[in-house]
Scaffold this active site. Structure first.
Site, PDB file in Angstrom:
ATOM      1  N   ASP A 193      -0.013   9.551   2.445  1.00 47.67           N
ATOM      2  CA  ASP A 193       0.300   8.259   1.819  1.00 47.67           C
ATOM      3  C   ASP A 193       1.530   8.346   0.916  1.00 47.67           C
ATOM      4  O   ASP A 193       1.703   9.309   0.173  1.00 47.67           O
ATOM      5  CB  ASP A 193      -0.922   7.839   0.980  1.00 47.67           C
ATOM      6  CG  ASP A 193      -0.741   6.473   0.364  1.00 47.67           C
ATOM      7  OD1 ASP A 193      -0.566   5.504   1.119  1.00 47.67           O
ATOM      8  OD2 ASP A 193      -0.758   6.377  -0.882  1.00 47.67           O
ATOM      9  N   GLU A 210       3.389   8.041   6.009  1.00 47.02           N
ATOM     10  CA  GLU A 210       3.464   6.636   5.622  1.00 47.02           C
ATOM     11  C   GLU A 210       4.686   6.484   4.722  1.00 47.02           C
ATOM     12  O   GLU A 210       4.648   6.783   3.539  1.00 47.02           O
ATOM     13  CB  GLU A 210       2.202   6.188   4.882  1.00 47.02           C
ATOM     14  CG  GLU A 210       2.126   4.669   4.762  1.00 47.02           C
ATOM     15  CD  GLU A 210       2.382   4.124   3.365  1.00 47.02           C
ATOM     16  OE1 GLU A 210       2.550   2.907   3.233  1.00 47.02           O
ATOM     17  OE2 GLU A 210       2.416   4.890   2.386  1.00 47.02           O
TER      18      GLU A 210
HETATM   19  C1  GLC Z   1       0.447   2.994   0.523  1.00 49.38           C
HETATM   20  C2  GLC Z   1      -0.768   2.208   0.966  1.00 49.38           C
HETATM   21  C3  GLC Z   1      -0.960   1.043   0.051  1.00 49.38           C
HETATM   22  C4  GLC Z   1      -1.146   1.532  -1.361  1.00 49.38           C
HETATM   23  C5  GLC Z   1      -0.019   2.480  -1.762  1.00 49.38           C
HETATM   24  C6  GLC Z   1      -0.361   3.241  -2.988  1.00 49.38           C
HETATM   25  O1  GLC Z   1       1.603   2.278   0.631  1.00 49.38           O
HETATM   26  O2  GLC Z   1      -0.616   1.809   2.293  1.00 49.38           O
HETATM   27  O3  GLC Z   1      -2.069   0.266   0.439  1.00 49.38           O
HETATM   28  O4  GLC Z   1      -1.180   0.451  -2.229  1.00 49.38           O
HETATM   29  O5  GLC Z   1       0.258   3.450  -0.778  1.00 49.38           O
HETATM   30  O6  GLC Z   1      -1.298   4.244  -2.690  1.00 49.38           O
END
Ligand code: GLC
Length: 655
Positions: free
Chosen positions: A291, A333
């Site tokens: 993430d 991500e």
């Molecule tokens: C990523 C997740 C999102 C979250 C962020 C902080 O972007 O997809 O939902 O708010 O990380 O963890």
């Protein structure tokens, strides 16, 4: 820290390995030790290069390296036999996740099936749909109360007690694997909850743990950083730093005040996270969704995203985990612009040395843009200007996810096709929030930022594609068009390069859910509108041919089955956008040693034609077959597409 080649040369690998033999590795069978040694020799250069870049200047570098390798060796020794076999299988079939049969599905444990045991019971449903890759949204123990959908973890070694225990996760992973489904879970590696043990010790004044976070005694540094930092949640979490009364420190909090950014300049943090990764891999998790990786390294005077060191961290994780658990994949991500995105898949000397999978945010945005505009010019141009995907990787092709949609359309791309980037983004926000006259979408504005004019959008696929508006109007033509849009978008992600990912409920056409407004922990975040609870009653209707649900579900299954049969959809097949001589019809070619596939997609509610000579020019002569319906097309007429129809065309081989 500069790269330090002499330091790498100084490391005595034999000595390091002998040292590891004194630990649990020494008690393993000779064959297992040999396997470890082969991987150790293979990956140590890839371990040392990024580590030297990150920490090479530290006098305690060797001690940290030894610590990291100790973690790797312990994880290897503790890796269950069946997972070690899986590793061997994966190593022998490195393209396993790139094959056309890979179909992703993502949802929340509780919203999909109550708890982990419930998810296990739903495996037959996933199989019916054709799923082979299940991403369960954050499921490790979050802080109580508001926790950003689980992205504020207070214990990475425990499952959210509401979902079950670690034992349930192991059981689920095993059960899924027996059915040919790989489990992916989130690893929030950029930040922890402020209730995490490390954060609590830091607040209590322990300098060791204060070094795990970015903490400042006054506003001097935060103010300097803020000059170039954007805000992720300008509405409900403005700014990037939060004052902690108890320890009288400003803490770096990119996201919410309760999510504390980890400090990777400290090698102890990297070691902790590595240990957690391998712990999760040993529970049977096959893919880790890493993430917010873009934010992992901070640099004054920048937006503190996509820094070279963030890539070095990922490369170090990659090489170290490959020694202990080579079957484990990383999904990045990083919701960043296309030029910044590609390096997460590993470029140049880092080819195949970073993450195997990354979200293709641009493709997602371009799909929605084309649908609103009824023109595919921007999408064609923008995709043509993206470099090829590195080998050995796969995009995650998605229509929408649990997050909002931010209009990541580059000004240069917009200008090249005669649009103003700013106005086009404003148009998309208006369109998808339903404000634009005649818009079919029923989304909601998320995080309006008056400083930049950005307005992101929340909404389920069905609501954004017009099903909600059609239901309001009880308009059957609009309903039909909305269903066609849903299917068109699914046909697009299935045909694109990589792993298609279906968001839970989109296969049934679930609409926006406003139930989150009743929960004070969720009410200020309208992303919950597109994270509905699975409606199992509605799901029951999927076999009742008279229902809309059945139409969407069965047609989605058919698309998935077609994708599984189409070898040209292997992620290694090249993927490029082509001009079709019709601005309303998108063209995409997938080309590989298996042959070529031409995808045509009508992004309007009107019939469209693609001239046959254009199809010939693209190298598709003679009789063609539409793989979506296994139906042949003659060799001469122009190609006709119904509203929102997609064709997957292959040439019929001549005997
Ligand atoms: C990523 C997740 C999102 C979250 C962020 C902080 O972007 O997809 O939902 O708010 O990380 O963890």
């Amino acid at each position: 820290m500069m790269n330090n080649p002499s330091l790498i040369d100084e490391i005595d690998l034999n000595n390091l390995f002998d040292h590891l033999l004194l630990g649990p590795l020494g008690r393993m069978e000779p064959l297992e030790q040999t396997l470890f040694r082969i991987r150790f020799d293979l990956y140590m250069p890839d371990v040392l290069r990024p580590l030297a870049k990150l920490y090479g200047g530290r006098p305690d570098f060797a001690a940290h390296l030894e610590n990291l390798l100790g973690i790797v060796a312990r994880a290897y020794a503790g890796r269950p036999e069946k997972l070690r076999r899986l590793d061997l299988r994966r190593v022998n079939e490195p393209d396993w996740f790139q094959q056309p049969g890979m179909i992703g599905y993502v949802g929340y444990v509780d919203r999909f099936a109550g708890n982990l045991a419930g998810v296990k019971d739903k495996i037959p449903y996933l199989k019916e749909l054709g799923v082979t890759y299940l991403h369960l949204m954050p499921l490790l123990k979050p802080r109580p109360g508001a926790n950003d959908g689980g992205y504020a973890v207070m214990d990475y070694r425990q499952v959210n007690p509401a979902y079950g225990a670690m034992e349930d996760l192991r059981e689920l992973a095993t059960a899924l694997r027996h059915e040919g489904i790989s489990l992916c879970i989130d690893l929030v590696c950029n930040h922890t909850a402020k209730e995490h043990e490390w954060a609590r010790k830091a607040v209590a004044g322990d300098p060791l743990y204060q070094g795990y976070y970015h903490m400042f005694p006054n506003r001097a540094m935060p103010d300097q950083y803020e000059m170039t930092l954007p805000e992720v949640f300008p509405d409900f979490a403005p700014g990037n730093f939060t004052f902690q009364d108890r320890c009288q420190r400003w803490v770096w909090t990119t996201f919410n005040e309760y999510q504390w950014d980890l400090n990777y300049t400290n090698p102890a943090v990297l070691a902790e996270m590595l240990d957690i990764m391998l712990f999760l891999a040993n529970q049977g998790v096959e893919i880790l969704r890493l993430d917010a990786v873009a934010f992992m390294w901070k640099r004054l005077g920048t937006d503190c995203q996509n820094q070279p060191e963030a890539h070095a961290i990922l490369q170090a994780f990659r090489a170290l985990t490959r020694i202990a658990a080579p079957g484990l994949l990383f999904k990045a991500e990083a919701i960043v612009s296309p030029d910044k995105l590609l390096p997460y898949l590993g470029l140049g000397t880092a080819t195949n040395k970073e993450c195997e999978i990354a979200y293709h945010n641009s493709f997602m945005v371009l799909l929605w843009s084309s649908l609103a505009e009824r023109r595919v010019v921007l999408m064609t141009h923008a995709l043509q200007n993206m470099p090829d995907t590195p080998v050995g990787c796969a995009w995650l092709a998605y229509i929408r996810c649990h997050d909002d949609i931010g209009w990541a359309v580059r000004d240069e791309d917009a200008a090249a096709v005669g649009l103003s980037g700013f106005l086009h983004r404003a148009f998309l926000s208006d369109f998808y929030s339903g404000r634009f006259p005649g818009a079919f979408a029923r989304g909601m504005t998320f995080q309006h930022n008056p400083k930049t004019g950005d307005r992101r959008i929340s909404g389920t696929l069905a609501s954004l594609a017009g099903l909600e508006a059609a239901a309001e109007q009880q308009n059957w033509r609009e309903t039909d068009l909305a269903v066609r849009r849903i299917l068109l978008l699914h046909a697009m992600i299935l045909a694109f390069d990589g792993i298609p990912m279906i968001y839970m409920g989109d296969e049934l056409g679930l609409l926006n859910d406003h139930g989150y407004l009743d929960d004070p922990n969720l009410a200020d975040d309208n992303r919950w509108t597109h994270r509905p609870f699975m409606d199992w009653c509605q799901a029951e209707q999927r076999h009742d041919w008279q229902t809309l649900t059945a139409r969407i579900f069965q047609a989605t299954c058919n698309l998935i089955q077609a994708a599984k049969r189409t070898l040209n959809l292997h992620a290694q097949a090249r993927c490029y956008a082509v001009w079709t001589h019709n601005e309303q019809v998108f063209g995409l070619i997938r080309a590989s040693a298996w042959g070529r596939l031409l995808v045509l997609a009508n992004f309007t509610e009107h019939d469209q034609t693609v001239p046959r000579y254009r199809v010939h020019d693209m190298g598709f002569a003679g009789e063609l077959v539409n793989r979506l319906e296994e139906q042949s097309l003659d060799s001469w007429s122009d190609l006709k597409l119904e509203p929102y129809q997609a064709l997957w065309l292959e040439q019929v081989p001549e005997d």
